[in-house]
Design an enzyme around this catalytic site. Structure first.
Site, PDB file in Angstrom:
ATOM      1  N   THR A   1      -5.042   3.516 -23.231  1.00 27.60           N
ATOM      2  CA  THR A   1      -4.594   2.445 -22.346  1.00 27.60           C
ATOM      3  C   THR A   1      -4.691   2.785 -20.861  1.00 27.60           C
ATOM      4  OG1 THR A   1      -2.287   3.155 -22.428  1.00 27.60           O
ATOM      5  CG2 THR A   1      -3.004   1.523 -24.071  1.00 27.60           C
ATOM      6  N   GLY A   2      -5.026   4.010 -20.546  1.00 32.90           N
ATOM      7  CA  GLY A   2      -5.177   4.398 -19.143  1.00 32.90           C
ATOM      8  C   GLY A   2      -6.581   4.123 -18.657  1.00 32.90           C
TER       9      GLY A   2
ATOM     10  N   ASN B   1      -9.997  14.005 -23.662  1.00 32.04           N
ATOM     11  CA  ASN B   1     -11.397  13.606 -23.584  1.00 32.04           C
ATOM     12  C   ASN B   1     -12.171  14.511 -24.534  1.00 32.04           C
ATOM     13  OD1 ASN B   1     -12.454  15.978 -22.132  1.00 32.04           O
ATOM     14  ND2 ASN B   1     -11.312  15.180 -20.382  1.00 32.04           N
TER      15      ASN B   1
ATOM     16  N   VAL C   1      -2.598  11.649 -19.220  1.00 27.02           N
ATOM     17  CA  VAL C   1      -1.824  12.429 -20.198  1.00 27.02           C
ATOM     18  C   VAL C   1      -2.478  13.791 -20.418  1.00 27.02           C
ATOM     19  CG1 VAL C   1      -1.158  12.539 -22.635  1.00 27.02           C
ATOM     20  CG2 VAL C   1      -0.853  10.427 -21.362  1.00 27.02           C
ATOM     21  N   ASP C   2      -3.792  13.802 -20.555  1.00 25.96           N
ATOM     22  CA  ASP C   2      -4.528  15.036 -20.815  1.00 25.96           C
ATOM     23  C   ASP C   2      -4.279  16.067 -19.710  1.00 25.96           C
ATOM     24  OD1 ASP C   2      -6.321  16.749 -22.131  1.00 25.96           O
ATOM     25  OD2 ASP C   2      -8.091  15.788 -21.277  1.00 25.96           O
TER      26      ASP C   2
ATOM     27  N   ASP D   1       8.347  10.854 -20.097  1.00 24.64           N
ATOM     28  CA  ASP D   1       7.252  11.804 -19.913  1.00 24.64           C
ATOM     29  C   ASP D   1       6.983  12.525 -21.234  1.00 24.64           C
ATOM     30  OD1 ASP D   1       5.619  13.974 -19.235  1.00 24.64           O
ATOM     31  OD2 ASP D   1       6.685  14.386 -17.369  1.00 24.64           O
TER      32      ASP D   1
ATOM     33  N   TYR E   1      -9.296   4.549 -20.011  1.00 25.83           N
ATOM     34  CA  TYR E   1     -10.200   3.997 -21.034  1.00 25.83           C
ATOM     35  C   TYR E   1     -10.056   2.487 -21.182  1.00 25.83           C
ATOM     36  CZ  TYR E   1     -11.620   8.688 -22.556  1.00 25.83           C
ATOM     37  OH  TYR E   1     -12.148   9.958 -22.619  1.00 25.83           O
TER      38      TYR E   1
END
Length: 169
Positions: A122-123, A23, A32-33, A9, A125
């Site tokens: 990689t998520g 973003n 993550v954001d 994490d 996006y």
């Protein structure tokens, strides 16, 4: 510079700076954001609002980076960078590499010696893991920086394995 990998994490990393796959609004989101904003507390959101009220009124451009406090996180700073959305028809790899270069440039300006990165883009996006790992590792290795350790913090085994393959190459 030492490059290491950790499966875990990002918000639990003890580092001078952690990199947020933000973003462009800088006001939080998912992945993550969202985790960074939730765990870091309101100080991060307040710092991001100040950035939006100033130089980044239109949002942070893709491939750029900016730092804020880390709030309640076990880091000194959060470096926010906006990764590109993957496109099968348009090469955006320079923008993804720029996220890493710019984050390290900001880390240098702060005097950070340890920086923890997620697998940017990689998520949601949609960037393919193997390609993102190739670009990220190459960008970090090519960077001229005073950072002593770059740590890629990967959420799951698939991401860890993709980065390990590229790091070992």
């Amino acid at each position: 510079m030492k490059v290491t990998l950790v499966q875990g994490d990002l918000t639990e990393q003890q580092a001078d700076a952690i990199v947020n796959a933000a973003n462009s609004s800088l006001l939080g989101g998912g992945g993550v954001d969202g985790a960074i904003h939730r765990r870091g507390g309101p100080e991060i959101l307040e710092a991001c609002r100040k950035l939006r009220a100033g130089h980044y009124g239109g949002g942070l451009p893709t491939g750029r980076a900016v730092a804020t406090t880390a709030g309640l996180l076990p880091a000194r700073w959060v470096i926010h960078t906006v990764g590109p959305v993957y496109s099968g028809s348009q090469d955006r790899s320079e923008l993804l590499a720029s996220c890493h270069h710019e984050s390290l440039r900001v880390a240098d300006s702060l005097g950070a010696r340890t920086v923890a990165f997620p697998a940017i883009s990689t998520g949601v996006y949609g960037w393919p893991l193997d390609d993102a790992a190739r670009i990220a590792v190459a960008a970090v290795r090519a960077a001229e920086t005073s950072v002593e350790e770059v740590r890629f913090v990967l959420f799951d085994a698939a991401a860890y394995d993709a980065f390990l393959t590229r790091l070992s190459a």
